[in-house]
Structure formats: structure tokens, C-alpha cells
Motif scaffolding. Structure first.
Motif, PDB file in Angstrom:
ATOM      1  N   ALA A 369       5.091   6.622  -7.854  1.00  0.00           N
ATOM      2  CA  ALA A 369       4.285   6.655  -6.624  1.00  0.00           C
ATOM      3  C   ALA A 369       4.479   7.986  -5.902  1.00  0.00           C
ATOM      4  O   ALA A 369       3.527   8.542  -5.333  1.00  0.00           O
ATOM      5  N   GLY A 374       2.141   9.529  -3.123  1.00  0.00           N
ATOM      6  CA  GLY A 374       2.376   8.433  -2.196  1.00  0.00           C
ATOM      7  C   GLY A 374       3.203   8.842  -0.986  1.00  0.00           C
ATOM      8  O   GLY A 374       4.063   9.718  -1.060  1.00  0.00           O
ATOM      9  N   GLN A 378       4.304   3.981   1.084  1.00  0.00           N
ATOM     10  CA  GLN A 378       3.703   3.552  -0.179  1.00  0.00           C
ATOM     11  C   GLN A 378       4.743   3.512  -1.303  1.00  0.00           C
ATOM     12  O   GLN A 378       4.716   2.630  -2.165  1.00  0.00           O
ATOM     13  N   VAL A 425      -0.180   2.998  -4.092  1.00  0.00           N
ATOM     14  CA  VAL A 425      -0.822   4.224  -3.602  1.00  0.00           C
ATOM     15  C   VAL A 425      -2.288   3.996  -3.255  1.00  0.00           C
ATOM     16  O   VAL A 425      -2.904   4.828  -2.572  1.00  0.00           O
ATOM     17  N   GLY A 429       0.456   1.352   2.561  1.00  0.00           N
ATOM     18  CA  GLY A 429       1.904   1.238   2.734  1.00  0.00           C
ATOM     19  C   GLY A 429       2.352  -0.011   3.466  1.00  0.00           C
ATOM     20  O   GLY A 429       3.522  -0.369   3.425  1.00  0.00           O
TER      21      GLY A 429
END
Length: 468
Positions: A369, A374, A378, A425, A429
Motif C-alpha cells: 500500500a 497509500g 490507508q 488504497v 483510510g
């Protein structure tokens, strides 16, 4: 709380970090202790002449299949997990068995006859941890001079009974009271520090590491870890034949890889292409591990295939991959692995395979991620998704070998990790179950799990497979 990336990822040998690397390191520690001034010498001037070792709990039940006895002998000969030559191990062990002596560098020869002096004690578990072992040193008149109890607590980590008590009393963390800029011990603290600092998880972890070593040393070490992982994949993709141990399980990674290569060259449509490559990379690593080859704990040997497979997937399917991305992946994965180890366990003998493959999948999902762009939230979400869907997974290796179901389980763990990262992602989040709650649930589930499902091979697949 600071656990270095080089404590999480350690280069060693298979088939088990807790049952092979840990006991070898314990033997190293006992040899160092004999030469030290940390124990009272007898007034008679008697010297150590013989050593005896007993293995308890999970080490006794599955130690033969996991190579624990071999690891102890190698450790008592001064061999270390990160430097022992796998091609020379059989010769070293044969020498000890024929001579009844161990001859570690810097020591006199000690009496040690493995069939008598290395005991697999299934009747008396040691109180501190399921992976307990006792080392004793005697003089020529068989008087006990020195005794130490060690526990292999997962991922190749070894502690004495005293150190274990201190850890559990939270008087010190596994890596000691090291001061670092971002000392997060929970995922919540990690996210709060990321928000306040404006740094990514990888950047915070890098700052912590660079408080202990130079940037060049850190990057060289990270590159060395990935090179060891990559080499393990390559060896596994080239090897063929039956794995040792008596189950007659054949290696499959090479044949699957050859088929995938053929599909790749012919441009055949394969809707499961990414999953297939993930699986074969993971299986290649764990077939090497099962054969006693060179692997990297990630965070354990039994779960060593998940993280290398997802990094190789990142190289294979992400055009924007680069070496810095792999470093960020490893740093992020290590940050999550440290939190899991600190608050729960990565030991199959303590919490089942949820602590091994489950933790590896969480770490892999977090790392992937991160390199997919991310945010910290996330990344935390990715780790939680991966771990949540391994909760309750037992550790029931057939015949005590790290083969069935372990090899395929790594393939599925890698697939779950990539799926978790992708889901995370694509979100913002925010999610219902925090990673910290998931880690605590894993700890509680492991505590409640019946011992026969925690790397003792006395339940589950280990007793329900006819051939066993």
C-alpha cells in the motif's frame, strides 16, 4: 518501542525461525556464556567438560521435523544462522555424531553425544513459552556447573527466562530502551505521529533507523535483505525434486513457473495471471525453506514467502517500481511487524499461524500500500484487512515439517496481502476495525487456542492426514 528492520528481517536458514534459527542462536549464546565472567566459577577450579541440552514444548513435539536437533548441534559447533554454509551442515553434524565431541572455535573440545545428550522432552514443558530449551554444562565428574533456560519466541529471537520476565513486565522492549525520534508502540501512535510530523510511515521508520546507523548503512542493509529474498526466489524457481523429511512432497514452483513463462511469451489470456505469479514466487521461497536453504525471516521462516512474493509482484506488475520503493516497502512492513510483535506475537507455537502468515500478510499489505501511494491511514487499513482475515488460523504442520500446509499457505497469504492493499488504497483510510484492535484480537485468540493447534502437530491436519 524500537525494533529495527534488521531484527524483523534476519538472514538465516530453514526450515523454521523459531525451531531452527532460534535454537542455533541459543547454543551460540550458551557458548559465549561459558567463556564469560557472568557466572560463578567453582572454587575447585573445575572446567566445563560436557554439555547437555533438553528441548521442551513445541520444540520437543515438532523439533525433529523442524531440524531443531540439527540446529542445536550446529550452534554448539559455533555455526551461526546468517553464515552457516547449508552445503556443509551434514558433514558437521556427522562429525559430532561420530566423535561424541563438539569443537567450537575458541573453546576446548566438549563431550556431546547427540543421541544421549540432546533430549526431546515432551513430558515437561517449561513455564515461560512453548518453545523452551535448557542448556547445561558439566565438569569431568558430571557435576553441574552452569545451566541456562532459553526461549525461542518467534522470528529467530531468543531470550533467557529472566529476559522473558522483564519483557512481559514491560520493563524493557525486545530491542531495549533505545531512544528514537518516533517511538510508536501501537498503530494509533504511529498514525498520530505521522499526522503531526507530516511524514510517511517509511520516513518515520527511516528516521528511527538512522538514529542508530548512517543512511548508507541502512540502504546497504535493506538492499542486502532484498537481494537475499530475491536469490531465494530464484533458487526455488530452478530447483526440482522431493523435499526432505519423509512426506515425499515434490517441489512444484519450477513447473508452475515454466508454464507461466510459456503463457507470458504466447500472450495467452489468463485472468488469474497476477495471482499465479504471486503464488509461484511464495512457493519458491517456502520450498527452499523446507529444504533448509538460505531464507530471510519475514517475520518468520514459516511465513518467509509472503513478503518476497509481493515485492517481486511489485517489480513485475508496477511499471513505476524502483529500488527506493523496495526500501520504503521494507521499512513500512517492518514498522507494522514491530507493532504486531510488541503487542501480540509472531510465534506459531504461541498464537498459531495467524501470528506467522497472518502477520506476514499484514506487513506485506502495508508495504505494498505504501509503494502504491497509500496514505498512513490507508496503509494501516491494508494491514488490518490482511490480518483480520487470518484470525484463528491454526499451526498444524503435518509430521512437524514446514511443508503441508505451510508452502501453499504462503501463496494464499500473498494473494490476501495484495487484495488488502488494493482495497485499502481505493478507500479513504477510514474503516471499522482499527489495526490495534485486530492485533489484540489475534493475541486473545492465540491465548484461547488449544495447544494441539499451536505447532505441536498433535491436532488438525497433522493427525487427520492418512499418510501421517
Amino acid at each position: 518501542m524500537f525494533l529495527s528492520v534488521f531484527d524483523v528481517f534476519k538472514i538465516g536458514i530453514g526450515p523454521s525461525s523459531s525451531h531452527t534459527m532460534g535454537p542455533m542462536s541459543a547454543a551460540n549464546r550458551f557458548l559465549d556464556l561459558i567463556l564469560s565472567s557472568e557466572w560463578p566459577r567453582p572454587s575447585s577450579g573445575a572446567q566445563v567438560a560436557a554439555i547437555k541440552v533438553s528441548l521442551h514444548g513445541s520444540l520437543a513435539y515438532t523439533g525433529i521435523g523442524h531440524g531443531t536437533g540439527r540446529a542445536v548441534i550446529l550452534g554448539l559447533m559455533g555455526e551461526k544462522p546468517d553464515s552457516v554454509d547449508p552445503d556443509k551442515m551434514d558433514g558437521i553434524i556427522d562429525q559430532v555424531e561420530r566423535s561424541g565431541r563438539i569443537t567450537p572455535p575458541g573453546h576446548p573440545a566438549y563431550f556431546f553425544m547427540p543421541k544421549n545428550d540432546l533430549v526431546f522432552d515432551k513430558k515437561q514443558p517449561l513455564p515461560g513459552h512453548a518453545n523452551g530449551m535448557s542448556f547445561c554444562a558439566y565438569d569431568r565428574d558430571e557435576r553441574l556447573l552452569l545451566k541456562r533456560v532459553y526461549y525461542s519466541v518467534g522470528g529467530g529471537f531468543v531470550v533467557t527466562d529472566t529476559e522473558l520476565e522483564q519483557m512481559r513486565a514491560k520493563k524493557k522492549a525486545v530491542a531495549g530502551a533505545t531512544k528514537v525520534p518516533y517511538p510508536f508502540a501501537t498503530a494509533k501512535q504511529m498514525l498520530e505521529m505521522a499526522e503531526r510530523s507530516g511524514l510517511s510511515i517509511a520516513q518515520m521508520k527511516r528516521a528511527n533507523e538512522e538514529s542508530q546507523r548512517s543512511r548508507e548503512e541502512l540502504d546497504e542493509g535493506l538492499d542486502r535483505i532484498w537481494e537475499a529474498m530475491r536469490s531465494c526466489i530464484e533458487r526455488g524457481l530452478k530447483a526440482d525434486g522431493v523435499m526432505p523429511g519423509g512426506l515425499n512432497v515434490r517441489r512444484r514452483a519450477r513447473k508452475i513457473h515454466d508454464k507461466l513463462q510459456e503463457e507470458w511469451r504466447s500472450n495467452r489470456i489468463n485472468p488469474l495471471l497476477a495471482n499465479d505469479w504471486l503464488s509461484v514466487y511464495a512457493m519458491a521461497v517456502n520450498e527452499e525453506n523446507a529444504a533448509g536453504g538460505r531464507v530471510v525471516t519475514a517475520p518468520t521462516n514459516g511465513a518467509a514467502g509472503v513478503i518476497p512474493a509481493t515485492i517481486r509482484y511489485y517489480e513485475h506488475f508496477h511499471e513505476d517500481w524502483d529500488q527506493n520503493g523496495i526500501r520504503d516497502y521494507l521499512l513500512t512492513a517492518a514498522a507494522v511487524g514491530g507493532i504486531i510483535k510488541h503487542n501480540a506475537s509472531i510465534s506459531g507455537a504461541e498464537v498459531g499461524c495467524q501470528g506467522e502468515v497472518g502477520s506476514a500478510a499484514a506487513m506485506a499489505a502495508a508495504g505494498l500500500a505504501a509503494v502504491m501511494g497509500g496514505t498512513p491511514a490507508q496503509i494501516e487499513n491494508a494491514a488490518e484487512i490482511a490480518l483480520e482475515h487470518h484470525l484463528g488460523m491454526t499451526c498444524d504442520p503435518v509430521a512437524g515439517l514446514v511443508q503441508v500446509p505451510c508452502i501453499e499457505r504462503n501463496a494464499l497469504g500473498a494473494v490476501k496481502a495484495v487484495t488488502a492493499a488494493s482495497l485499502a488504497v481505493k478507500g479513504d483510510g477510514q474503516h471499522f476495525v482499527p489495526l490495534d484492535a485486530c492485533i489484540e484480537t489475534m493475541r486473545q485468540t492465540g491465548h484461547d487456542m488449544n495447544e494441539k493447534y499451536k505447532e505441536t502437530s498433535t491436532g488438525g491436519l497433522a493427525v487427520n492426514v492418512v499418510e501421517c
